[in-house]
Write a protein that holds these residues in place. Sequence first.
Motif, mmCIF file in Angstrom:
data_model
loop_
_atom_site.group_PDB
_atom_site.id
_atom_site.type_symbol
_atom_site.label_atom_id
_atom_site.label_comp_id
_atom_site.label_asym_id
_atom_site.label_seq_id
_atom_site.Cartn_x
_atom_site.Cartn_y
_atom_site.Cartn_z
ATOM 1 N N LEU A 72 0.830 -1.205 0.000
ATOM 2 C CA LEU A 72 0.000 0.000 0.000
ATOM 3 C C LEU A 72 0.865 1.256 0.000
ATOM 4 C CD1 LEU A 72 -2.729 1.417 0.144
ATOM 5 C CD2 LEU A 72 -2.683 1.128 2.637
ATOM 6 N N ALA A 73 1.961 1.233 0.752
ATOM 7 C CA ALA A 73 2.844 2.402 0.781
ATOM 8 C C ALA A 73 3.363 2.726 -0.616
ATOM 9 C CB ALA A 73 4.017 2.148 1.733
ATOM 10 N N ASP A 74 3.768 1.701 -1.357
ATOM 11 C CA ASP A 74 4.241 1.915 -2.730
ATOM 12 C C ASP A 74 3.123 2.419 -3.629
ATOM 13 O OD1 ASP A 74 6.882 1.266 -2.320
ATOM 14 O OD2 ASP A 74 6.656 -0.826 -2.886
ATOM 15 N N MET A 75 1.907 1.890 -3.430
ATOM 16 C CA MET A 75 0.786 2.303 -4.265
ATOM 17 C C MET A 75 0.383 3.745 -3.984
ATOM 18 S SD MET A 75 -1.498 -1.217 -4.283
ATOM 19 C CE MET A 75 -2.615 -0.674 -5.592
ATOM 20 N N VAL A 76 0.466 4.164 -2.728
ATOM 21 C CA VAL A 76 0.199 5.565 -2.384
ATOM 22 C C VAL A 76 1.214 6.467 -3.080
ATOM 23 C CG1 VAL A 76 0.265 7.269 -0.508
ATOM 24 C CG2 VAL A 76 -0.959 5.101 -0.186
ATOM 25 N N ASP A 77 2.496 6.076 -3.008
ATOM 26 C CA ASP A 77 3.542 6.857 -3.673
ATOM 27 C C ASP A 77 3.275 6.972 -5.170
ATOM 28 O OD1 ASP A 77 4.791 7.093 -1.252
ATOM 29 O OD2 ASP A 77 6.357 5.615 -1.682
ATOM 30 N N ASP A 78 2.917 5.843 -5.777
ATOM 31 C CA ASP A 78 2.672 5.818 -7.215
ATOM 32 C C ASP A 78 1.513 6.732 -7.589
ATOM 33 O OD1 ASP A 78 3.289 4.443 -9.842
ATOM 34 O OD2 ASP A 78 1.168 3.937 -9.650
ATOM 35 N N LEU A 79 0.441 6.692 -6.792
ATOM 36 C CA LEU A 79 -0.721 7.527 -7.078
ATOM 37 C C LEU A 79 -0.394 9.003 -6.904
ATOM 38 C CD1 LEU A 79 -3.642 7.861 -7.857
ATOM 39 C CD2 LEU A 79 -4.311 7.301 -5.507
ATOM 40 N N LEU A 80 0.379 9.339 -5.886
ATOM 41 C CA LEU A 80 0.780 10.735 -5.691
ATOM 42 C C LEU A 80 1.531 11.265 -6.910
ATOM 43 C CD1 LEU A 80 1.986 10.615 -1.975
ATOM 44 C CD2 LEU A 80 0.120 12.043 -2.848
ATOM 45 N N VAL A 81 2.433 10.455 -7.439
ATOM 46 C CA VAL A 81 3.208 10.876 -8.609
ATOM 47 C C VAL A 81 2.297 11.027 -9.820
ATOM 48 C CG1 VAL A 81 5.021 10.204 -10.238
ATOM 49 C CG2 VAL A 81 5.370 9.897 -7.785
ATOM 50 N N ARG A 82 1.374 10.098 -9.997
ATOM 51 C CA ARG A 82 0.472 10.192 -11.153
ATOM 52 C C ARG A 82 -0.413 11.425 -11.067
ATOM 53 N NH1 ARG A 82 -1.053 4.166 -13.216
ATOM 54 N NH2 ARG A 82 0.773 3.093 -12.408
ATOM 55 N N GLN A 83 -0.878 11.740 -9.861
ATOM 56 C CA GLN A 83 -1.692 12.941 -9.687
ATOM 57 C C GLN A 83 -0.888 14.188 -10.042
ATOM 58 O OE1 GLN A 83 -2.833 12.470 -5.576
ATOM 59 N NE2 GLN A 83 -4.724 11.387 -6.071
ATOM 60 N N PHE A 84 0.362 14.219 -9.618
ATOM 61 C CA PHE A 84 1.233 15.348 -9.936
ATOM 62 C C PHE A 84 1.425 15.471 -11.445
ATOM 63 C CE2 PHE A 84 5.486 16.870 -10.996
ATOM 64 C CZ PHE A 84 5.530 18.099 -10.348
ATOM 65 N N LEU A 85 1.652 14.338 -12.105
ATOM 66 C CA LEU A 85 1.922 14.361 -13.539
ATOM 67 C C LEU A 85 0.693 14.741 -14.351
ATOM 68 C CD1 LEU A 85 4.210 11.212 -13.813
ATOM 69 C CD2 LEU A 85 4.895 13.620 -14.058
ATOM 70 N N ARG A 86 -0.498 14.407 -13.860
ATOM 71 C CA ARG A 86 -1.714 14.817 -14.562
ATOM 72 C C ARG A 86 -1.771 16.333 -14.681
ATOM 73 N NH1 ARG A 86 -5.680 11.390 -10.849
ATOM 74 N NH2 ARG A 86 -4.912 9.292 -11.342
ATOM 75 N N LYS A 87 -1.293 17.031 -13.651
ATOM 76 C CA LYS A 87 -1.340 18.490 -13.638
ATOM 77 C C LYS A 87 -0.114 19.113 -14.300
ATOM 78 C CE LYS A 87 -3.968 18.795 -9.284
ATOM 79 N NZ LYS A 87 -3.933 19.304 -7.885
ATOM 80 N N ASN A 88 1.028 18.474 -14.154
ATOM 81 C CA ASN A 88 2.280 19.115 -14.550
ATOM 82 C C ASN A 88 3.067 18.401 -15.646
ATOM 83 O OD1 ASN A 88 2.412 21.211 -12.227
ATOM 84 N ND2 ASN A 88 2.133 19.265 -11.152
ATOM 85 N N GLY A 89 2.747 17.141 -15.895
ATOM 86 C CA GLY A 89 3.527 16.377 -16.858
ATOM 87 C C GLY A 89 3.179 16.700 -18.298
#
Length: 312
Positions: A72-89
């Motif tokens: 779950l910790a890895d999945m939370v990290d992955d989702l945080l990065v994807r959310q960031f990239l949706r806005k900034n990537g």
Amino acid sequence: MRYPFSVPFTALALSTVALAQPPAAAPSNPNDAATVNGETITLADVDAVLKQSLPLTPLTVAQRRQMRVEVLADMVDDLLVRQFLRKNGPKVDPAEIDAQLKAFGEKLSKEGKSLAGFYKETGQTEAQVRESWTAAMQLTGYVRSVATDEQLKAYYAANKDHFDRVEVKVRHIVLRVGKAATPAERAAAKERLEALRAEIAAGKLDFADAAKKFSHCPSAPTGGDLGYILRKGGLIDEAFAKAAFALKTGELSGVLETEFGLHLIQVTDRKPGTPSTFEKSAMDILDSYTDDFRADLIAKLRKEGQIQLTLP
């Protein structure tokens, strides 16, 4: 860029990922494992990833829950990065993913395998793989847009051992100190290691003998020998590897703390590797820089994000 790219997953036998927030006392939905800035990760999501990494031996209830926590910790990290990239990537053309999948499918075919088999083996759908690869390309594209040549050259210089593929042979003594340990218990363990270090440094105690007698690592019977390690990219803790590469052959480290406990490290040999150049290592430098950028980004996003853990 490295493919295939899927949900980042730390080797569970060798690391423990600390969660930024404690689990909530009463989950609003018993089927939810976490909510990250309003997006839900379900228990089914967690167990689908966990299924790919379960050992052959049966797990206790406590062991299974700990593995769930780590996944779950890895999945939370992955989702945080994807959310960031949706806005900034940067945007990724689906045709680029089509080309990557085609090339990967052709590679698998030469090995007598198939994409369908790959999806089944990794527990992913084609849509999930596409999403993961898109995120990977977005992250690399974002890093390309913000990292200057000066930053990349400085990074290369600071990590030249890694790009030269230098290896050091290390041994260690570790005293496990649990997360629940009191400050007094932690201080006592540190004092014990410092006393051992003084005896070893004075020639009153052999390092290997001390490891066999006192170390809490499975390497204790072999004198704490971990073999040759690389500066980055292996299964060794980053702080541990950094400390080891700072040592000269035969030199003892001070007491080092990692998530696994308190360590004494000694380097017993060094292989020089092959000299590299910045120009010839450009892609490897970008890959490695991106990995470290992602780790720093996650730390920042965890502090800023709204994360509720409801894993039962």
